[in-house]
Scaffold this motif. Structure first.
Motif, PDB file in Angstrom:
ATOM      1  N   CYS A 240       0.836  -1.214   0.000  1.00  0.00           N
ATOM      2  CA  CYS A 240       0.000   0.000   0.000  1.00  0.00           C
ATOM      3  C   CYS A 240       0.866   1.256   0.000  1.00  0.00           C
ATOM      4  N   ILE A 241       1.920   1.261   0.807  1.00  0.00           N
ATOM      5  CA  ILE A 241       2.803   2.422   0.877  1.00  0.00           C
ATOM      6  C   ILE A 241       3.414   2.701  -0.488  1.00  0.00           C
ATOM      7  N   LYS A 242       3.960   1.655  -1.115  1.00  0.00           N
ATOM      8  CA  LYS A 242       4.602   1.816  -2.423  1.00  0.00           C
ATOM      9  C   LYS A 242       3.582   2.213  -3.492  1.00  0.00           C
ATOM     10  N   TYR A 243       2.419   1.580  -3.484  1.00  0.00           N
ATOM     11  CA  TYR A 243       1.383   1.840  -4.487  1.00  0.00           C
ATOM     12  C   TYR A 243       0.873   3.273  -4.386  1.00  0.00           C
ATOM     13  N   ILE A 244       0.614   3.732  -3.164  1.00  0.00           N
ATOM     14  CA  ILE A 244       0.067   5.072  -2.969  1.00  0.00           C
ATOM     15  C   ILE A 244       1.086   6.124  -3.387  1.00  0.00           C
ATOM     16  N   ARG A 245       2.339   5.899  -3.059  1.00  0.00           N
ATOM     17  CA  ARG A 245       3.366   6.885  -3.422  1.00  0.00           C
ATOM     18  C   ARG A 245       3.570   6.957  -4.929  1.00  0.00           C
ATOM     19  N   GLU A 246       3.398   5.826  -5.616  1.00  0.00           N
ATOM     20  CA  GLU A 246       3.536   5.834  -7.073  1.00  0.00           C
ATOM     21  C   GLU A 246       2.352   6.522  -7.742  1.00  0.00           C
ATOM     22  N   LYS A 247       1.143   6.299  -7.198  1.00  0.00           N
ATOM     23  CA  LYS A 247      -0.070   6.837  -7.825  1.00  0.00           C
ATOM     24  C   LYS A 247      -0.382   8.266  -7.386  1.00  0.00           C
ATOM     25  N   PHE A 248      -0.039   8.607  -6.146  1.00  0.00           N
ATOM     26  CA  PHE A 248      -0.403   9.919  -5.587  1.00  0.00           C
ATOM     27  C   PHE A 248       0.833  10.558  -4.964  1.00  0.00           C
TER      28      PHE A 248
END
Length: 260
Positions: A124-132
């Motif tokens: 979640c941390i990696k995904y959120i930082r990539e998308k937002f």
């Protein structure tokens, strides 16, 4: 007689058996039925996932799109994205009778093991930082693994560090790609700040080894030099999770080496 016990740890299970034994001695009769065991997530995992990741994302998206994004619904959406990965082991297979084909059912957080919940949080941390990239998450959530350090592991890493080279350009590039360790900003490339401490091998004319570098955004880096580098430990105290800064730096470098 119907008895219901929600066992949440080993000591509690022991107390349950003691109580059952006492009831048997009193002549009480009942039937025990064991339901499916679902291992609880730790309170720390849930607090970090919802308090520091999903809730800030829900607020960010609500402000961005003008809709009230529900936290629980957002967790289900993230779990569905997580379960859709090709390399994801946390999935359940069902069957679609309309298409007559097996179908993948997203694994909810409540159905994940403690280890899977930890992997889900990291994803979640990696995904959120990539998308937002405009959303700044608390920087200490990237270093929750510091809570699990043992004295034995620290001694091992400190011993190995004596053999490390002082200069490592690849590691400095890795550090610059990390979010700022002070403000958590990830929308811009960070700078690799070398600790200014003579006890770490540095001096007036010598820079400390590269494994004593931490990521700082330009604003935080400039502010740190303006106010004095002694403030760094106070600024990143939540990130250290009770450990010394030098140990923190060596553990970060060690983990990076292990994942090469």
């Amino acid at each position: 007689m119907s008895l219901t016990y929600d066992v949440y740890n080993t000591p509690h299970l022991k107390n349950v058996f003691i109580e059952i034994g006492q009831r048997v001695k009193r002549g009480e009769r009942f039937v025990l039925r064991f339901d499916k065991v679902i291992k609880r997530k730790s309170h720390r995992q849930l607090r970090n996932l919802f308090g520091n990741i999903i809730t800030p994302l829900a607020r960010f998206l609500s402000a961005e799109y003008g809709n009230n994004i529900d936290v629980q619904a957002l967790e289900r959406s993230l779990a569905a994205e997580y379960s859709a990965r090709d390399d994801n082991p946390a999935v359940t297979y069902g069957f679609d009778f309309k298409t007559m084909q097996p179908t993948v059912i997203p694994t909810r957080l409540s159905e994940m093991s403690v280890a899977q919940a930890g992997e889900f949080t990291d994803w979640c941390i990696k995904y959120i930082r990539e998308k937002f990239s405009d959303l700044s998450l608390p920087p200490y959530i990237d270093y929750l693994w510091m809570n699990n350090l043992t004295e034995k592991k620290i001694e091992q890493v400190v011993c190995e560090s004596r053999m490390w080279q002082e200069r490592d350009r690849q590691y400095l590039d890795f550090v610059r790609c990390k979010p700022c360790i002070v403000c958590g900003r990830s929308s811009q490339r960070c700078e690799a700040h070398h600790l200014n401490d003579i006890t770490l091998g540095g001096g007036m004319a010598k820079k400390v080894p590269d494994y004593y570098a931490v990521p700082l955004c330009r604003d935080c880096h400039q502010a740190l030099h303006d106010n004095g580098t002694n403030e760094l430990v106070e600024l990143i105290e939540p990130v250290l999770h009770g450990h010394e800064l030098r140990i923190f730096c060596k553990m970060c470098y060690y983990r990076w080496r292990e994942h090469l």
